[in-house]
Scaffold this motif. Structure first.
Motif, PDB file in Angstrom:
ATOM      1  N   ASN A  55       0.847  -1.187   0.000  1.00 32.83           N
ATOM      2  CA  ASN A  55       0.000   0.000   0.000  1.00 32.83           C
ATOM      3  C   ASN A  55       0.890   1.247   0.000  1.00 32.83           C
ATOM      4  O   ASN A  55       1.588   1.512  -0.955  1.00 32.83           O
ATOM      5  N   ASP A  97       3.623  -0.065   4.340  1.00 34.45           N
ATOM      6  CA  ASP A  97       2.340  -0.627   4.773  1.00 34.45           C
ATOM      7  C   ASP A  97       1.902  -1.625   3.706  1.00 34.45           C
ATOM      8  O   ASP A  97       1.762  -1.252   2.530  1.00 34.45           O
ATOM      9  N   LEU A 116       0.136  -5.844   2.648  1.00 34.74           N
ATOM     10  CA  LEU A 116      -0.586  -7.072   2.972  1.00 34.74           C
ATOM     11  C   LEU A 116       0.405  -8.221   2.860  1.00 34.74           C
ATOM     12  O   LEU A 116       0.982  -8.445   1.786  1.00 34.74           O
ATOM     13  N   ARG A 163      -2.658  -7.216   7.267  1.00 30.75           N
ATOM     14  CA  ARG A 163      -2.052  -5.911   6.999  1.00 30.75           C
ATOM     15  C   ARG A 163      -0.991  -5.639   8.052  1.00 30.75           C
ATOM     16  O   ARG A 163      -1.249  -5.741   9.251  1.00 30.75           O
TER      17      ARG A 163
END
Length: 124
Positions: free
Chosen positions: A32, A98, A100, A110
């Motif tokens: 992310n 950040d 997964l 996450r």
């Protein structure tokens, strides 16, 4: 296991340039937001720049117009091009991601991971 490694730091003269790299490896499903932070001696850690998965960027006021954050085509890399360096940019620069991650017991979670940092020193 996820690993985050920064590189590219070093010594530069005021007005010079450096390019930092951040490489992420491990059991990753997707990444992310990626960020660069820095911490100078006797100062609090500060967010320098961030880039979303869609390419949206944000910069600290102190580096706007001088630094450029980008993500590599491999999607697991990030860069910070630092131009017009100033002595005030001297700090340890950290990459934070950040993402997964594939969890050891299965499934996806996450998580946020950071590296050990790379030293940037700018001489006047």
């Amino acid at each position: 296991q996820v690993h985050v490694v920064e590189s590219g730091g070093g010594l530069a003269q005021a007005g010079g340039s450096l390019r930092l790299s951040c490489t992420v490896s491990g059991r990753i499903r997707s990444i992310n937001t990626m960020e660069w932070h820095r911490q100078a001696p006797d100062k609090q850690r500060e967010l320098v720049a961030s880039i979303s998965s869609g390419g949206m960027t944000n910069y600290a006021d102190s580096v706007k117009g001088r630094f450029t954050i980008s993500r590599g085509s491999a999607e697991k890399t990030m860069y910070l091009q630092m131009n017009s360096l100033e002595p005030g940019d001297t700090a340890v620069y950290f990459c934070n991601v950040d993402l997964l991650a594939t969890l050891p017991m299965g499934g996806v979670g996450r998580r946020s991971y950071g590296g050990q940092g790379t030293q940037v020193t700018v001489s006047s």
